[in-house]
Scaffold this active site. Sequence first.
Site, PDB file in Angstrom:
ATOM      1  CD  GLU A 183       8.852  33.162  -8.672  1.00  9.91           C
ATOM      2  OE1 GLU A 183       8.043  32.311  -9.077  1.00  9.91           O
ATOM      3  OE2 GLU A 183       8.529  34.327  -8.355  1.00  9.91           O
ATOM      4  CB  CYS A 230       8.817  38.902 -13.834  1.00  9.82           C
ATOM      5  SG  CYS A 230       7.976  37.325 -14.030  1.00  9.82           S
TER       6      CYS A 230
END
Length: 455
Positions: A343, A309
């Site tokens: 990601e 994140c």
Amino acid sequence: MKPNEETNPKDNAKMIQIIEGCRMPVKMKYSDDWQLGEILSIKNRDDEQLFYIHYSDCNKRLDEWVSQDRLDLKHVQYPKRETKGSMKNGSRQSSPDRETSSIIDHDDDLNKKIHYKKRKLDISVPSVDDQDSQESAINLPHGASGAVIAPSTSGSLSLNNHDDIITRIKNIEMLELGKHRIKPWYFSPYPIELVSEPCIFLCEFCLKYCKSRTCLKRHIQKCDLKHPPGNEIYRKNSLSFFEIDGRKNKHYAQNLCLLAKCFLDHKTLYYDTDPFLFYVLTENDNRGFHIVGYFSKEKESSEDYNVACILTLPPYQRKGYGKLLIEFSYELSKFEGKTGSPEKPLSDLGLLSYRSYWKETILNILTNLKPGENNEKPQITIHDLSEQTSIKKDDIISTLVTNLNLIQYYKGQYIITLTKDILKQQQKIYEKRKIRIDPKCLNWTVKDWSKRGKW
């Protein structure tokens, strides 16, 4: 689409029953535009009915509570009735619209929809009175009282029913962090006793949450932190990076995840932060080290993700800090001798930042290539670009083909063609960006987490 201004909406409301799930044109805030919106929740306040609206084909951060006079009641679309085939085990199944969300980016560089698959939310939050406790309460917005909270096998709390409805509604009015007051963009599972307050007050150094400024002042008198816990691994001028182990500094990591969830729609929160490292960027002054943003990464990633994140807090956006966080993540990958990629899925703003960084980094290498022997045209392979930048080959190819359209097929081989316009544009972008990572200021040792048991 604009309603007939001569019609009184309150008169129409007497004839039209407005329920959750209805769609209709809604007048957007600070604009005269009418956008199709869906009613997610309804509540009464001061003898007035308010409706929580999600605007179709718009990011959820634009969702808001609106009064009835902003609804076009002449064009109401009622939700479709569920059939027997849509029911399973006595519970409602999500419709296709609920399974996949669409975001439209309003930047010219990304003029298309970005689709992403929602993840299941698995969350656990310490209570206000005892943040060391593993027990927690999550506020349920009006209209979502049917949700059932039950322990999961990991010891955290999960939402079993109507979790999609709960997380689609903003539950916090305002956050105060240091000298900044910030309006959250999305739902975040802070304790229920906090979200009913007009503002949640955060300690800007340990990120502990308080329900009043008086409570925060008492906490500050006892809090001895002036910077994020962990090791300072980078400092240049007034900027520093701290590496924080999610196992050693569990409470800080949990508080950081709660704060980040306010601005990251599809972030999944876990009570167990042990598998993650957090890299927090700070601005330094005589009062301490103030958080600007952060990124997290898994200690061991089977798919070579170097970012899980990433977030720049709203007061510090559009100042180059997003690219600085991205650049730092790739600098760590260079030290590890690996290539990495963020990601997926990325948020709309995150995707823009990464595309811009990839484009700038690749063009900077291409424009500085030197001719070969006998003034031959310079040559470089995708593998060479990946080795120099630590950017994965797939991301490099996507940037060259899709974003830059530089690869051409000529005489049986693929070549990269750079025009003068592209070179001038690259030079302007490079000169405009003032803050960059200096590898000489990085004091960091690569750790082999595979040999550390359970970290």
